[in-house]
Design a protein around this motif. Structure first.
Motif, short mmCIF file in Angstrom:
data_model
loop_
_atom_site.label_atom_id
_atom_site.label_comp_id
_atom_site.label_asym_id
_atom_site.label_seq_id
_atom_site.Cartn_x
_atom_site.Cartn_y
_atom_site.Cartn_z
N UNK A 141 -15.51 -25.24 11.60
CA UNK A 141 -15.01 -24.82 10.33
C UNK A 141 -14.42 -26.60 10.41
N UNK A 142 -13.98 -27.18 11.37
CA UNK A 142 -13.18 -28.80 11.26
C UNK A 142 -14.19 -29.75 10.34
N UNK A 143 -15.07 -29.73 10.93
CA UNK A 143 -16.28 -30.51 10.24
C UNK A 143 -16.36 -30.34 8.98
N UNK A 144 -16.37 -28.27 8.02
CA UNK A 144 -16.69 -28.70 6.60
C UNK A 144 -15.08 -28.73 5.93
N UNK A 145 -14.26 -28.57 7.34
CA UNK A 145 -12.82 -29.62 6.23
C UNK A 145 -12.47 -30.54 6.25
N UNK A 146 -13.34 -31.75 7.10
CA UNK A 146 -13.26 -32.99 6.77
C UNK A 146 -14.47 -33.23 5.45
N UNK A 147 -15.53 -32.34 5.46
CA UNK A 147 -16.02 -32.98 4.23
C UNK A 147 -15.54 -31.97 2.81
N UNK A 148 -14.91 -31.74 3.00
CA UNK A 148 -14.02 -30.74 1.56
C UNK A 148 -12.95 -31.61 1.75
N UNK A 149 -12.36 -32.10 2.56
CA UNK A 149 -10.95 -32.79 2.30
C UNK A 149 -11.95 -34.15 1.55
N UNK A 150 -13.01 -35.15 2.12
CA UNK A 150 -13.43 -36.30 1.47
C UNK A 150 -14.39 -35.88 0.36
N UNK A 151 -14.42 -34.89 -0.52
CA UNK A 151 -15.65 -34.79 -1.72
C UNK A 151 -14.27 -34.27 -2.74
N UNK A 152 -13.01 -33.80 -2.58
CA UNK A 152 -12.17 -34.21 -3.24
C UNK A 152 -11.72 -32.48 -3.47
N UNK A 153 -11.58 -31.20 -1.99
CA UNK A 153 -10.98 -30.31 -2.39
C UNK A 153 -12.21 -29.17 -3.36
N UNK A 154 -13.84 -29.67 -3.77
CA UNK A 154 -14.71 -28.31 -4.02
C UNK A 154 -14.33 -27.20 -4.37
N UNK A 155 -14.65 -26.68 -5.03
CA UNK A 155 -14.78 -25.77 -5.10
C UNK A 155 -16.53 -24.38 -5.64
N UNK A 156 -15.93 -23.12 -5.61
CA UNK A 156 -17.25 -22.84 -6.33
C UNK A 156 -19.20 -22.89 -5.23
N UNK A 157 -19.71 -23.46 -6.21
CA UNK A 157 -21.29 -23.54 -5.93
C UNK A 157 -21.10 -24.80 -5.17
N UNK A 158 -20.61 -25.56 -5.61
CA UNK A 158 -20.15 -26.96 -5.13
C UNK A 158 -19.79 -27.31 -3.33
N UNK A 159 -18.55 -25.53 -3.04
CA UNK A 159 -18.40 -25.58 -2.03
C UNK A 159 -19.39 -24.61 -1.06
N UNK A 160 -20.12 -24.03 -1.70
CA UNK A 160 -21.02 -23.39 -1.09
C UNK A 160 -22.21 -24.51 -0.33
N UNK A 161 -22.11 -25.59 -1.26
CA UNK A 161 -23.50 -26.46 -0.92
C UNK A 161 -23.30 -26.95 0.56
N UNK A 162 -21.28 -27.76 0.25
CA UNK A 162 -21.24 -28.23 1.48
C UNK A 162 -21.17 -27.97 2.98
N UNK A 163 -20.98 -26.40 2.62
CA UNK A 163 -20.99 -25.38 3.62
C UNK A 163 -22.50 -24.77 4.25
N UNK A 164 -23.29 -25.52 3.54
CA UNK A 164 -25.00 -24.85 4.05
C UNK A 164 -25.15 -26.28 4.42
N UNK A 165 -24.69 -27.48 3.95
CA UNK A 165 -25.20 -28.41 4.70
C UNK A 165 -24.34 -28.71 6.28
#
Length: 403
Positions: free
Chosen positions: A375-399
């Motif tokens: 969760x911490x890793x996803x959170x850091x990546x999500x913030x760095x990516x500019x808080x994406x949602x939808x498919x872009x967020x799913x790609x971030x989680x998969x990574x």
């Protein structure tokens, strides 16, 4: 020190704004105000003369406190003995709140509190007040002004002047040092009254005898005026802050002036705590200690500590708001001279991470520490990516799951 007798006071104000308030005529009738037993005094008169909105209504009366309570209760006006030992009753008439105080004279003072005696002498009551502009009385129905110490002239000159000997007034109540500067910041024009300034500078150490709560309250009121920076500069030059807030930085006036401009550009309200932060070094621990010394609330203590922290010029405003909250982010951005970004953050709803620990477990992450780490890793990546949602967020989680 000159006094103007009742019979020679020609000035008047329009009392309609006072009389239009709900329940005020019932209250005045109960106190026989038409017979001359009561007059509006202080801020209501001063602010009416200055064309400013009236915040509070204060009545001075010849009636002793027990008679005030008896008369108002008979007229079904609620009374609260907020300061009855000093002659003050809070009256509530149809929702209109009025402080009713019996005319007083000082018997003794020690710089923090006074022993008073009740009197029927209007001039004696006026003489115990702090500044001439606060010692103006007005007939509730005719609006006639009663001016005992040339307060009308000081209103016209935008001058804050102690009644009588400034040193004597300060000896009666040390808080008047800070009040002198607050009233100058709010009502004054040009340089402060020379005698008053000299007395405040000479007696600045007297502030150490006051409770920190009283100092904080007065400082908060001073910092709430639209631009207190010129007055803050005068106070620093006169050594007023040295006994109680020696940590204030030398360029505090320039910082506050810049902050006031940034607040205006961002459409932000004037925040006294933010302005206090502008006066302090960028040291959160020191700011927290100062807040504790001033007996500020835990919430205010936390806000001040967050506000003074230095802002990285490369800091992403939304990432900052996500990390420390909207209020703290706005404070830091305004203090850093970034009003456009502060305005954006103020209107930005902070998002929540679109996945939870349960969602990760459902996607195969074993229960336990691995869930929190992921969760911490996803959170850091999500913030760095500019808080994406939808498919872009799913790609971030998969990574993150594959790493």
């Amino acid at each position: 020190m000159s006094a103007t007798s009742d019979s020679t006071a020609p000035a008047r104000v329009d009392p309609d704004a006072w009389l239009a308030r709900p329940g005020i005529r019932r209250l005045l009738g109960a106190l026989d105000a038409a017979e001359g037993s009561c007059r509006f005094v202080g801020g209501a008169v001063r602010d009416t003369l200055l064309g400013r909105a009236i915040e509070d209504l204060d009545l001075a009366t010849l009636h002793v406190p027990d008679a005030v309570v008896s008369r108002l209760s008979a007229a079904r006006v609620k009374t609260v003995p907020t300061g009855i030992e000093h002659g003050t009753i809070t009256a509530v008439s149809s929702g209109t709140v009025v402080e009713v105080t019996t005319l007083r004279s000082d018997v003794s003072t020690d710089g923090r509190r006074a022993t008073v005696a009740f009197t029927d002498d209007w001039a004696a009551d006026a003489s115990r007040r702090d500044f001439t502009i606060n010692a103006l009385y007005a007939d509730p129905f005719t609006g006639q002004i009663f001016d005992y110490f040339d307060g009308l002239a000081d209103i016209a000159a935008r001058r804050v002047r102690f009644i009588g000997d400034p040193l004597a007034r300060i000896a009666e109540d040390h808080l008047r040092i800070l009040r002198f500067f607050r009233f100058h910041a709010r009502f004054g024009a040009g340089a402060p009254d020379a005698a008053g300034l000299a007395a405040c500078a000479a007696r600045a150490n007297d502030l150490m005898a006051l409770s920190r709560e009283r100092i904080a309250d007065e400082l908060t009121k001073l910092l709430a005026v639209p631009d207190p920076s010129p007055t803050i500069a005068i106070m620093l030059d006169a050594g007023i802050f040295a006994p109680v807030l020696p940590e204030i930085v030398a360029d505090a006036p320039a910082r506050i002036a810049a902050l006031a401009r940034a607040e205006t550009e961002a459409g932000a309200r004037h925040a006294p705590l933010r302005r206090l932060a502008a006066m302090l070094p960028p040291d959160p621990e020191l700011a927290t200690a100062i807040a504790a010394r001033l007996k500020l609330s835990n919430k205010a203590k936390k806000r001040l500590g967050l506000a003074v922290a230095a802002l990285d010029p490369a800091e992403n405003p939304r990432a900052l708001a996500y990390a420390v909250g909207t209020e703290a982010a706005v404070d830091r951005l305004l203090l850093a001279g970034r009003p456009v970004e502060a305005a954006d953050i103020a209107a930005w709803p902070i998002p929540r991470l679109p996945i939870s620990g349960g969602g990760l477990i459902a996607r195969g992450v074993p229960e336990g520490p691995e869930v929190a780490r992921t969760l911490r890793a996803i959170d850091r990546a999500w913030v760095a990516a500019g808080f994406p949602t939808g498919p872009e967020f799913d790609t971030l989680v998969d990574a993150a799951l594959q790493s």
